[in-house]
Design a protein around this motif. Structure first.
Motif, PDB file in Angstrom:
ATOM      1  N   SER A 133       0.806  -1.248  -0.117  1.00 30.41           N
ATOM      2  CA  SER A 133       0.023  -0.073   0.074  1.00 30.41           C
ATOM      3  C   SER A 133       0.836   1.214   0.137  1.00 30.41           C
ATOM      4  O   SER A 133       0.608   2.182  -0.772  1.00 30.41           O
TER       5      SER A 133
ATOM      6  N   GLU B 204       0.824   4.115  -2.750  1.00 33.39           N
ATOM      7  CA  GLU B 204       0.478   5.472  -2.529  1.00 33.39           C
ATOM      8  C   GLU B 204       1.534   6.365  -2.754  1.00 33.39           C
ATOM      9  O   GLU B 204       1.342   7.404  -2.477  1.00 33.39           O
TER      10      GLU B 204
ATOM     11  N   ASP C 102       4.801   6.230  -1.424  1.00 34.65           N
ATOM     12  CA  ASP C 102       5.665   6.531  -0.359  1.00 34.65           C
ATOM     13  C   ASP C 102       7.206   6.516  -0.983  1.00 34.65           C
ATOM     14  O   ASP C 102       8.206   6.830  -0.209  1.00 34.65           O
TER      15      ASP C 102
ATOM     16  N   SER D 135      -1.330   3.964   6.285  1.00 35.27           N
ATOM     17  CA  SER D 135      -1.904   5.238   6.099  1.00 35.27           C
ATOM     18  C   SER D 135      -3.000   5.160   6.674  1.00 35.27           C
ATOM     19  O   SER D 135      -3.411   6.306   7.277  1.00 35.27           O
TER      20      SER D 135
END
Lengths: 447, 137
Positions: A243, A247, A249, B125
């Protein structure tokens, strides 16, 4: 018991068991009145005394019966052992009696004969009366007296002798019946003891098995929850890193990588669901889940699910509708979190499996006590064969969506939960036309 | 636990950043969460066992604690009970982040616990979102 013995003791048994008063009178006569009249009869040091005769009669009869019984039990091969035992007991008894006074020789010899006759299976059977008369030394005495002509002049001696003879026959028969009773009681008692022992053993074994099963069950529970925990940790890391990369990062990633990561993410999610569902199934099946039961507004739960699933339905371009009749209010008594799981599962299945067309969620009351929720889709449909197995453990529908997303546990858990809340669940479907998944719950009534 | 936010988180440290105490023993997860939290601008302290966690939690400059339950030396539950009586930690919100699901009912009732999160259900997140929510930022 052999017939001869039964015949011998029949009369006495009438006296002893048929009429208790008869026995009491007999004992009164034998033990109280007679010794009172004839004190000489109870003197242990007189070999001709009634007491000695009674003891001898009783003991030999008992030994006789016990031995016979043993022989019958053990079969004929080891009879000689018992014969020796029998003779030994009689000799010991004789010796014991000798300590009190002189043993009555002829009496003893004849008794011995009776015993041996039976123990050695001799064909000669002495009738009871012969044995008794002959057994008593008084017979010798009697003959001797008659021989000397004294009996005619001594009425007292005659009466005494007569009483002794009768009592002897009587006591011998009584001894036999006593022995029979003793043996049958012993038999019953030992049988009962055996049964009790067996029962105890079986119970003990069952307890042990039960304990082991409980222990195993506990170990299994611990294993499943530890396994679930251990599986989740690496899955968390995979899911988390994927993830984070997706996303951004780690900076920009190529489109192809994003696509691969999306797939990796989807299968990771499936694996996580599988772990969760397996843990849930084992907890539900074993009744280890604590349900937080409360009165719940079913319509609201369905609405919440409707709104959360609408995003995905819109993305797929499906017509997505919630139909609630005006004024309908459905309160049900359930664990709200669990019923959310149920509704979520059915609705998300419909969204997942339907590629085009529409999904209708209908809430209704088929009768005043029942709330019904239907999720009707225009998906691929399910064959009659598949419908039967759909709510079973580890069954997955034979469709692309089933193979891709399913854990084979979702509908099974749904069914377990609905049944837990006293409801019903089912499906109506036709291949290529769509499916109608429905469940019904009893409406909560204020008491 | 109610989600009311009565305590105003203090911001300490040289940089004035919010400090997260991460009590976690799995090195892969420590690395992952630490990276993510730092990317999101938090200051991160890591304790890899319960004793270290208790020590750091009570030193007084922590804004929020992310606590695992199955940790060495002192379990998360024991740590929570000890924090209860500590004046320096009493107002610090705690997010339990664990993969152990069956302790939820028990742990949720302990003081300071804002939420019980199952690790595998949340991406880093999403955890950050929760942290922001409880910090009121």
């Amino acid at each position: 018991m052999n017939k001869k013995l039964q015949k011998r003791t029949a009369g006495l048994q009438m006296l002893s068991s048929g009429s208790k008063i008869g026995v009491q009178v007999m004992w009164l006569v034998v033990l109280v009145i007679l010794p009172g009249i004839f004190p000489n009869l109870i003197k242990l040091n007189n070999p001709n005394s009634l007491a000695i005769n009674i003891i001898l009669a009783l003991s030999t009869s008992i030994i006789y019966e016990v031995t016979k019984n043993e022989l019958e039990k053990r079969g004929k091969n080891i009879q000689w052992v018992l014969k020796i035992q029998l003779l030994t007991s009689v000799i010991l008894l004789t010796w014991f009696l000798h300590l009190f006074g002189r043993i009555n020789g002829p009496f003893f010899v004849l008794y011995l004969l009776t015993i041996m006759e039976s123990a050695l299976n001799l064909s000669i059977k002495f009738p009871n009366i012969v044995v008794a008369i002959a057994a008593s030394a008084t017979t010798t005495e009697f003959i001797w007296l008659v021989w000397r002509g004294e009996i005619i002049f001594n009425l007292f001696s005659g009466l005494q002798l007569f009483i002794r003879l009768v009592s002897l026959i009587f006591m011998r028969s009584y001894g036999i019946s006593l022995a029979q009773k003793f043996i049958s009681e012993q038999d019953t008692r030992s049988k009962i003891q055996n049964y009790a022992k067996n029962l105890e053993e079986v119970t003990g074994k069952l307890e042990e098995v039960n304990r082991k099963l409980k222990e195993l069950d506990k170990q299994k529970d611990e294993f499943i929850s530890m396994a679930a925990h251990e599986l989740r940790s690496p899955l968390t890391a995979i899911k988390g890193y994927v993830s984070m990369i997706m996303e951004g990062d780690t900076g920009d990633i190529p489109q192809k990588a994003r696509e691969f990561l999306a797939d990796a993410s989807a299968v990771t999610e499936r694996l996580i669901r599988l772990v969760n569902n397996m843990l849930n199934v084992s907890r539900i099946e074993e009744g280890r889940i604590v349900y937080q039961m409360e009165v719940t507004d079913l319509i609201r739960v369905v609405q919440e699910t409707f709104y959360s699933e609408r995003v995905e339905a819109d993305r797929k371009g499906l017509k997505f509708l919630l139909n609630v009749p005006d004024g309908l209010k459905d309160d049900v008594y359930v664990d709200p979190d669990r019923i959310r799981e149920v509704v979520g599962n059915i609705v998300s299945n419909a969204v997942k499996f339907t590629e085009k067309g529409e999904i209708n969620i209908n809430i209704s009351n088929p009768d005043k006590d029942t709330a019904r929720v239907e999720v009707v889709d225009t998906g691929p449909g399910i064959s009659k064969e598949e419908q039967k197995r759909l709510f079973q453990k580890f069954y997955r529908a034979e469709t692309t969506a089933g193979k891709t997303f399913g854990t084979g546990l979702g509908l099974y858990i749904t069914r377990l939960l609905i049944e837990k809340f006293n409801g019903k669940i089912g499906v109506e479907s036709e291949v290529n036309k769509g499916s109608n998944f429905w469940f019904e719950l009893p409406i909560y009534k204020k008491v | 636990m109610p989600d009311d936010q009565t305590n105003v988180p203090q911001t300490v440290g040289d940089s004035g950043k919010t400090t997260i105490l991460l009590v976690e023993d799995d090195p892969f997860l420590v690395k992952m969460y630490k990276e993510k939290f730092e990317i999101e601008g938090f200051n991160v302290l890591v304790a890899e066992d319960g004793v270290e966690g208790l020590k750091l939690a009570t030193q007084g400059n922590i804004d929020i604690i992310i606590l695992d339950i199955l940790i060495p030396k002192l379990s998360g539950i024991d740590l929570l009970t000890r924090l209860k009586n500590n004046p320096k930690a009493v107002n610090v919100p705690i997010l339990v982040l664990t993969n152990l699901t069956q302790k939820e009912e028990e742990v949720k009732l302990l003081p300071g616990v804002k939420e019980y999160l199952v690790k595998s259900d949340y991406t880093p997140s999403q955890v950050v979102e929760k942290i922001r929510m409880y910090l009121g930022k």
